[in-house]
Design a protein around this motif. Structure first.
Motif, PDB file in Angstrom:
ATOM      1  N   GLN A 105       8.727  -4.120  -1.371  1.00 36.05           N
ATOM      2  CA  GLN A 105       8.934  -4.848  -2.622  1.00 36.05           C
ATOM      3  C   GLN A 105      10.180  -4.302  -3.309  1.00 36.05           C
ATOM      4  OE1 GLN A 105       7.700  -7.397  -4.166  1.00 36.05           O
ATOM      5  NE2 GLN A 105       8.297  -7.113  -6.294  1.00 36.05           N
ATOM      6  N   ILE A 106      11.134  -5.185  -3.616  1.00 34.13           N
ATOM      7  CA  ILE A 106      12.354  -4.767  -4.289  1.00 34.13           C
ATOM      8  C   ILE A 106      12.138  -4.818  -5.802  1.00 34.13           C
ATOM      9  CG2 ILE A 106      14.835  -5.114  -4.537  1.00 34.13           C
ATOM     10  CD1 ILE A 106      13.819  -4.408  -1.676  1.00 34.13           C
ATOM     11  N   SER A 107      12.433  -3.702  -6.456  1.00 28.43           N
ATOM     12  CA  SER A 107      12.249  -3.617  -7.896  1.00 28.43           C
ATOM     13  C   SER A 107      13.550  -3.180  -8.565  1.00 28.43           C
ATOM     14  CB  SER A 107      11.087  -2.672  -8.227  1.00 28.43           C
ATOM     15  OG  SER A 107      10.707  -2.805  -9.592  1.00 28.43           O
ATOM     16  N   THR A 108      13.467  -2.652  -9.764  1.00 21.92           N
ATOM     17  CA  THR A 108      14.648  -2.493 -10.605  1.00 21.92           C
ATOM     18  C   THR A 108      14.539  -1.287 -11.533  1.00 21.92           C
ATOM     19  OG1 THR A 108      15.875  -3.560 -12.437  1.00 21.92           O
ATOM     20  CG2 THR A 108      13.560  -4.101 -12.230  1.00 21.92           C
ATOM     21  N   ASP A 109      15.684  -0.819 -12.002  1.00 21.94           N
ATOM     22  CA  ASP A 109      15.706   0.254 -13.009  1.00 21.94           C
ATOM     23  C   ASP A 109      15.252  -0.248 -14.374  1.00 21.94           C
ATOM     24  OD1 ASP A 109      18.077  -1.346 -13.043  1.00 21.94           O
ATOM     25  OD2 ASP A 109      19.064   0.138 -14.312  1.00 21.94           O
ATOM     26  N   PHE A 110      15.125  -1.557 -14.552  1.00 22.07           N
ATOM     27  CA  PHE A 110      14.678  -2.115 -15.827  1.00 22.07           C
ATOM     28  C   PHE A 110      13.209  -1.796 -16.130  1.00 22.07           C
ATOM     29  CE2 PHE A 110      18.658  -4.155 -15.845  1.00 22.07           C
ATOM     30  CZ  PHE A 110      18.860  -4.797 -17.056  1.00 22.07           C
ATOM     31  N   VAL A 111      12.524  -1.147 -15.191  1.00 25.79           N
ATOM     32  CA  VAL A 111      11.147  -0.723 -15.470  1.00 25.79           C
ATOM     33  C   VAL A 111      11.129   0.492 -16.400  1.00 25.79           C
ATOM     34  CG1 VAL A 111      10.311  -1.618 -13.265  1.00 25.79           C
ATOM     35  CG2 VAL A 111      10.982   0.794 -13.434  1.00 25.79           C
ATOM     36  N   PHE A 112      12.301   1.050 -16.718  1.00 26.91           N
ATOM     37  CA  PHE A 112      12.415   2.170 -17.642  1.00 26.91           C
ATOM     38  C   PHE A 112      13.132   1.737 -18.921  1.00 26.91           C
ATOM     39  CE2 PHE A 112      12.283   4.268 -13.427  1.00 26.91           C
ATOM     40  CZ  PHE A 112      11.143   5.043 -13.612  1.00 26.91           C
ATOM     41  N   LEU A 143       7.655  -4.211 -13.439  1.00 31.40           N
ATOM     42  CA  LEU A 143       6.811  -3.019 -13.419  1.00 31.40           C
ATOM     43  C   LEU A 143       5.365  -3.377 -13.077  1.00 31.40           C
ATOM     44  CD1 LEU A 143       6.293  -0.031 -13.873  1.00 31.40           C
ATOM     45  CD2 LEU A 143       6.132  -0.489 -16.335  1.00 31.40           C
ATOM     46  N   VAL A 144       4.848  -4.423 -13.697  1.00 33.68           N
ATOM     47  CA  VAL A 144       3.485  -4.861 -13.371  1.00 33.68           C
ATOM     48  C   VAL A 144       3.421  -5.268 -11.902  1.00 33.68           C
ATOM     49  CG1 VAL A 144       1.673  -6.543 -13.862  1.00 33.68           C
ATOM     50  CG2 VAL A 144       3.004  -5.571 -15.742  1.00 33.68           C
ATOM     51  N   GLY A 145       4.471  -5.930 -11.412  1.00 35.66           N
ATOM     52  CA  GLY A 145       4.525  -6.297 -10.001  1.00 35.66           C
ATOM     53  C   GLY A 145       4.435  -5.077  -9.096  1.00 35.66           C
ATOM     54  N   GLU A 146       5.185  -4.027  -9.441  1.00 35.86           N
ATOM     55  CA  GLU A 146       5.120  -2.768  -8.690  1.00 35.86           C
ATOM     56  C   GLU A 146       3.686  -2.245  -8.632  1.00 35.86           C
ATOM     57  OE1 GLU A 146       9.349  -0.554  -9.914  1.00 35.86           O
ATOM     58  OE2 GLU A 146       7.447   0.483 -10.085  1.00 35.86           O
ATOM     59  N   LYS A 147       3.057  -2.172  -9.792  1.00 36.22           N
ATOM     60  CA  LYS A 147       1.721  -1.587  -9.884  1.00 36.22           C
ATOM     61  C   LYS A 147       0.687  -2.419  -9.131  1.00 36.22           C
ATOM     62  CE  LYS A 147       2.539   0.901 -14.203  1.00 36.22           C
ATOM     63  NZ  LYS A 147       2.191   1.066 -15.635  1.00 36.22           N
ATOM     64  N   ARG A 148       0.840  -3.743  -9.206  1.00 37.77           N
ATOM     65  CA  ARG A 148      -0.090  -4.612  -8.481  1.00 37.77           C
ATOM     66  C   ARG A 148       0.067  -4.403  -6.965  1.00 37.77           C
ATOM     67  NH1 ARG A 148      -1.570  -9.324 -11.669  1.00 37.77           N
ATOM     68  NH2 ARG A 148      -2.064  -8.474 -13.751  1.00 37.77           N
ATOM     69  N   VAL A 149       1.311  -4.313  -6.518  1.00 35.27           N
ATOM     70  CA  VAL A 149       1.565  -4.124  -5.088  1.00 35.27           C
ATOM     71  C   VAL A 149       0.960  -2.808  -4.613  1.00 35.27           C
ATOM     72  CG1 VAL A 149       3.370  -3.651  -3.375  1.00 35.27           C
ATOM     73  CG2 VAL A 149       3.627  -5.571  -4.956  1.00 35.27           C
ATOM     74  N   GLN A 150       1.199  -1.738  -5.350  1.00 29.07           N
ATOM     75  CA  GLN A 150       0.673  -0.444  -4.941  1.00 29.07           C
ATOM     76  C   GLN A 150      -0.848  -0.396  -4.999  1.00 29.07           C
ATOM     77  OE1 GLN A 150       3.167   2.351  -7.371  1.00 29.07           O
ATOM     78  NE2 GLN A 150       3.639   3.194  -5.364  1.00 29.07           N
ATOM     79  N   GLY A 151      -1.439  -1.088  -5.985  1.00 27.43           N
ATOM     80  CA  GLY A 151      -2.889  -1.118  -6.079  1.00 27.43           C
ATOM     81  C   GLY A 151      -3.529  -1.850  -4.918  1.00 27.43           C
ATOM     82  N   ILE A 152      -2.887  -2.915  -4.486  1.00 34.66           N
ATOM     83  CA  ILE A 152      -3.413  -3.730  -3.384  1.00 34.66           C
ATOM     84  C   ILE A 152      -3.105  -3.102  -2.035  1.00 34.66           C
ATOM     85  CG2 ILE A 152      -3.098  -5.939  -2.170  1.00 34.66           C
ATOM     86  CD1 ILE A 152      -2.428  -7.105  -5.004  1.00 34.66           C
ATOM     87  N   ASN A 153      -1.896  -2.586  -1.910  1.00 40.89           N
ATOM     88  CA  ASN A 153      -1.379  -2.156  -0.619  1.00 40.89           C
ATOM     89  C   ASN A 153      -0.688  -0.792  -0.764  1.00 40.89           C
ATOM     90  OD1 ASN A 153      -0.176  -1.937   1.894  1.00 40.89           O
ATOM     91  ND2 ASN A 153       0.509  -4.078   1.949  1.00 40.89           N
ATOM     92  N   PRO A 154      -1.450   0.306  -0.773  1.00 45.75           N
ATOM     93  CA  PRO A 154      -0.881   1.646  -0.971  1.00 45.75           C
ATOM     94  C   PRO A 154       0.155   2.038   0.077  1.00 45.75           C
ATOM     95  CG  PRO A 154      -3.272   1.685  -1.211  1.00 45.75           C
ATOM     96  CD  PRO A 154      -2.915   0.348  -0.647  1.00 45.75           C
TER      97      PRO A 154
END
Length: 300
Positions: A105-112, A143-154
């Motif tokens: 999953q590609i994410s961003t520095d905008f989560v900070f 950020l929510v996308g990151e957390k959902r991905v990690q929760g579903i698929n560690p």
């Protein structure tokens, strides 16, 4: 890798470069949004049911990235921004786990936030926000996308990038080419000298994406320049190297810019650290000046 990669968002700024660089080495499956609506859970399930035997891993570049546009949907969990950045990522992560496909999953520095109270640069393990109050809606949904991905698929890989740029792309301008176009048109405005960031050269990031798909590494990774810069410093060096001009960039202030009514908040003291990423993957990454040097070689 000999098996195919499912690339979501392959027509965008980052995804198209990754696909162009590695399609010959590893064939890719690149469905368009009209062929696969990732915001539709049943559509994603059907696509994986039908095609899962054709690919061995999945990388998701699809995102709603218009920061100002995203804030118009603030707090709307039924809007396009939430649908693509959260629900889409969640749907793909679930399907990838179900069929045993490694997911990136590609994410961003905008989560900070990048504020005076919580300044960057941030490590891969830095604490993130628990509410959207101090983030843009784009940043919060990613950020929510990151957390959902990690929760579903560690076992998934989360890759954060920052202010990505490349040499050529007709779809949209990026951090670097926007500066060049504005300068060429005589419209370059003052560049912030008080904003800290760590830009990402997309060609270099693509190598890391490929490595993560190949090695199936789990966790959070930062793929950016190894050092901080400001938009003013970046523009000054870029124009010197690409246009042969010096001392043409005027200094501006993000702090002053954000005081105007209606401005969308941005991280002032941002940037990402990538020491742990380099150590974990056994790689080196370029400084921001080295990234510009590589960009200029391609421009010439």
């Amino acid at each position: 890798m000999k098996e195919k990669i499912l690339v979501i968002g392959a027509s965008g700024l980052v995804g198209s470069r990754f696909t162009a660089l590695y399609h010959k080495e590893t064939p890719t499956i690149t469905p368009k949004s009209e062929e696969l609506d990732i915001t539709n859970k049943k559509a994603v399930e059907l696509f994986f049911d039908t095609n899962h035997g054709e690919f061995h891993s999945v990388i998701n570049f699809a995102a709603y990235t218009d920061v100002d546009g995203a804030d118009k949907e603030r707090s709307d969990e039924k809007g396009d921004v939430w649908g693509i950045n959260v629900q889409g990522a969640e749907n793909l992560a679930e399907a990838a786990k179900r069929f045993g496909k490694h997911f990136v999953q590609i994410s961003t520095d905008f989560v900070f936030t990048g504020t005076e109270e919580n300044p960057g640069p941030y490590s891969e393990e830095a604490k993130t926000e628990e509410t959207p109050d101090n983030l843009t809606w784009y940043g919060w949904t990613k950020l929510v996308g990151e957390k959902r991905v990690q929760g579903i698929n560690p076992g998934a890989s989360i890759v954060r990038i920052s202010y990505p740029y490349r040499a050529n792309f007709t779809g949209k301008l990026d951090f670097a080419r926007n500066i060049l176009v504005l300068f060429d048109e005589g419209k370059l405005y003052p560049m912030f000298n008080d904003q800290k960031l760590t830009p990402t050269f997309i060609d270099e990031a693509s190598k890391v994406f490929y490595l993560l798909l190949e090695e199936k590494k789990a966790g959070i990774f930062h793929v950016t320049s190894t050092d901080l810069t400001t938009p003013f410093e970046f523009a000054r060096y870029l124009l010197e190297k690409a246009r042969g001009v010096k001392n043409v960039v005027k200094e501006g202030s993000m702090q002053e810019f954000l005081k105007a009514p209606g401005r969308t908040k941005r991280a002032k003291l941002g940037g990402l650290l990538n020491e742990e990423t380099r150590k974990e993957l056994g790689i080196s990454l370029m400084s921001w000046k080295e990234g510009i040097d590589e960009l200029v070689k391609q421009l010439k």
